[in-house]
Design an enzyme around this catalytic site. Structure first.
Site, PDB file in Angstrom:
ATOM      1  CE  LYS A   9      -3.795  -2.196   2.608  1.00  0.00           C
ATOM      2  NZ  LYS A   9      -4.751  -1.998   3.723  1.00  0.00           N
ATOM      3  CE1 TYR A  49      -9.281  -3.326   1.030  1.00  0.00           C
ATOM      4  CE2 TYR A  49      -8.793  -1.154   0.152  1.00  0.00           C
ATOM      5  CZ  TYR A  49      -8.387  -2.310   0.798  1.00  0.00           C
ATOM      6  OH  TYR A  49      -7.079  -2.445   1.225  1.00  0.00           O
ATOM      7  CG  PHE A  57     -13.534   2.950   7.480  1.00  0.00           C
ATOM      8  CD1 PHE A  57     -12.891   2.226   6.490  1.00  0.00           C
ATOM      9  CD2 PHE A  57     -14.318   2.268   8.398  1.00  0.00           C
ATOM     10  CE1 PHE A  57     -13.035   0.844   6.405  1.00  0.00           C
ATOM     11  CE2 PHE A  57     -14.469   0.881   8.324  1.00  0.00           C
ATOM     12  CZ  PHE A  57     -13.819   0.171   7.308  1.00  0.00           C
ATOM     13  NE  ARG A  85      -5.890 -12.351   5.867  1.00  0.00           N
ATOM     14  CZ  ARG A  85      -6.673 -11.274   5.829  1.00  0.00           C
ATOM     15  NH1 ARG A  85      -6.541 -10.374   4.842  1.00  0.00           N
ATOM     16  NH2 ARG A  85      -7.552 -11.058   6.754  1.00  0.00           N
ATOM     17  NE  ARG A 102      -2.278  -5.408   7.544  1.00  0.00           N
ATOM     18  CZ  ARG A 102      -3.442  -5.927   7.179  1.00  0.00           C
ATOM     19  NH1 ARG A 102      -4.094  -6.756   7.989  1.00  0.00           N
ATOM     20  NH2 ARG A 102      -3.966  -5.642   6.006  1.00  0.00           N
ATOM     21  CG  ASN A 112      -3.482  -2.120   7.144  1.00  0.00           C
ATOM     22  OD1 ASN A 112      -3.358  -1.826   5.969  1.00  0.00           O
ATOM     23  ND2 ASN A 112      -4.545  -2.746   7.614  1.00  0.00           N
ATOM     24  CG  HIS A 115      -5.120  -6.535  -0.056  1.00  0.00           C
ATOM     25  ND1 HIS A 115      -6.310  -6.665   0.624  1.00  0.00           N
ATOM     26  CD2 HIS A 115      -5.130  -7.490  -1.031  1.00  0.00           C
ATOM     27  CE1 HIS A 115      -7.008  -7.655   0.065  1.00  0.00           C
ATOM     28  NE2 HIS A 115      -6.313  -8.168  -0.935  1.00  0.00           N
ATOM     29  CD  GLU A 126      -8.449  -9.989  -3.014  1.00  0.00           C
ATOM     30  OE1 GLU A 126      -7.271 -10.263  -2.695  1.00  0.00           O
ATOM     31  OE2 GLU A 126      -9.300  -9.618  -2.196  1.00  0.00           O
TER      32      GLU A 126
HETATM   33  N1  UDP Z   1      -9.823  -0.429   7.274  1.00  0.00           N
HETATM   34  C1  UDP Z   1      -9.982   0.823   7.849  1.00  0.00           C
HETATM   35  N2  UDP Z   1     -10.762   0.936   8.985  1.00  0.00           N
HETATM   36  C2  UDP Z   1     -11.380  -0.146   9.548  1.00  0.00           C
HETATM   37  C3  UDP Z   1     -11.217  -1.414   8.940  1.00  0.00           C
HETATM   38  C4  UDP Z   1     -10.431  -1.518   7.799  1.00  0.00           C
HETATM   39  O1  UDP Z   1      -9.447   1.813   7.351  1.00  0.00           O
HETATM   40  O2  UDP Z   1     -12.070   0.016  10.571  1.00  0.00           O
HETATM   41  C5  UDP Z   1      -8.970  -0.553   6.070  1.00  0.00           C
HETATM   42  C6  UDP Z   1      -7.601  -1.171   6.385  1.00  0.00           C
HETATM   43  O3  UDP Z   1      -6.637  -0.528   5.572  1.00  0.00           O
HETATM   44  C7  UDP Z   1      -7.800  -2.617   5.975  1.00  0.00           C
HETATM   45  C8  UDP Z   1      -8.736  -2.471   4.765  1.00  0.00           C
HETATM   46  O4  UDP Z   1      -9.613  -1.420   5.132  1.00  0.00           O
HETATM   47  O5  UDP Z   1      -6.570  -3.256   5.649  1.00  0.00           O
HETATM   48  C9  UDP Z   1      -9.527  -3.717   4.438  1.00  0.00           C
HETATM   49  O6  UDP Z   1     -10.247  -4.133   5.562  1.00  0.00           O
HETATM   50  P1  UDP Z   1     -10.368  -5.664   5.949  1.00  0.00           P
HETATM   51  O7  UDP Z   1     -11.378  -5.772   7.046  1.00  0.00           O
HETATM   52  O8  UDP Z   1     -10.589  -6.474   4.716  1.00  0.00           O
HETATM   53  O9  UDP Z   1      -8.922  -5.959   6.622  1.00  0.00           O
HETATM   54  P2  UDP Z   1      -7.644  -6.782   6.102  1.00  0.00           P
HETATM   55  O10 UDP Z   1      -8.154  -7.976   5.323  1.00  0.00           O
HETATM   56  O11 UDP Z   1      -6.829  -5.842   5.260  1.00  0.00           O
HETATM   57  O12 UDP Z   1      -6.922  -7.172   7.367  1.00  0.00           O
HETATM   58 MG    MG Z   2      -9.559  -8.054   3.789  1.00  0.00          MG
END
Ligand code: UDP
Ligand code: MG
Length: 155
Positions: A9, A49, A57, A85, A102, A112, A115, A126
């Protein structure tokens, strides 16, 4: 072998942490089969997303993902979706375990660093969202016999 989609990112690119994350991937023995810098736009982010588009957000998340180009990668390995992951850590960098990407590199729930696809099914979707088939180099590295046993490869 499985494949997974990873995006470094803007929080990674802008902070000069691409090499750090790529080193972790290489050191683990995960095979990189594609890598491409891209400037993301609103359209692709609304698809990528889709599960978050209605969250308050989302506008800030989309802006944060367009702040600089990103580096998209396809990774290959046995069980690589789950392995990567785990290497990524939980979403919020402040809660992610030390030793994870992270947990080591981020203080943010949004900025963070990476992705990573969360299932084999989503990884396929994806990968096709970010790469054409001819951009993926599905090669076998010469050290494969030192990365895996026959049992690993047949698992
Ligand atoms: N995100 C955010 N606020 C939140 C949750 C998620 O800004 O409360 C952003 C964050 O950058 C995250 C991305 O949205 O990595 C995708 O969210 P997801 O729940 O899919 O988390 P991930 O799979 O990336 O851990
Ligand atoms: Mg995710």
């Amino acid at each position: 072998m499985e494949q997974t989609l990873v995006i470094l990112k803007p929080s990674c690119v802008a902070r000069g942490l691409m090499g750090n994350v790529i080193s972790r991937i290489e050191n683990k023995g995960i095979i990189i089969t594609a890598m491409k810098m891209m400037q993301l736009d609103e359209k692709i982010l609304r698809e990528h997303y889709a599960h978050l588009v209605d969250r308050p957000f989302f506008p800030e998340l989309a802006a944060s993902m367009m702040a600089t180009p990103v580096l998209c990668l396809v990774l290959k390995g046995v069980d690589v979706v789950n392995v990567f992951r785990k290497m990524t850590g939980v979403t919020n960098g402040r809660k992610a375990e030390p030793g994870t990407i992270r947990g080591d590199l981020s203080m943010s729930g949004q900025a963070n660093i990476v992705h990573a696809s969360d299932s084999v099914e989503n990884a396929k979707i994806e990968i096709s969202r970010f790469f054409r088939p001819d951009e993926i180099m599905d090669y076998t590295p010469a050290n494969l016999g030192f990365l895996y046993s026959e049992d690993d490869l047949n698992a």
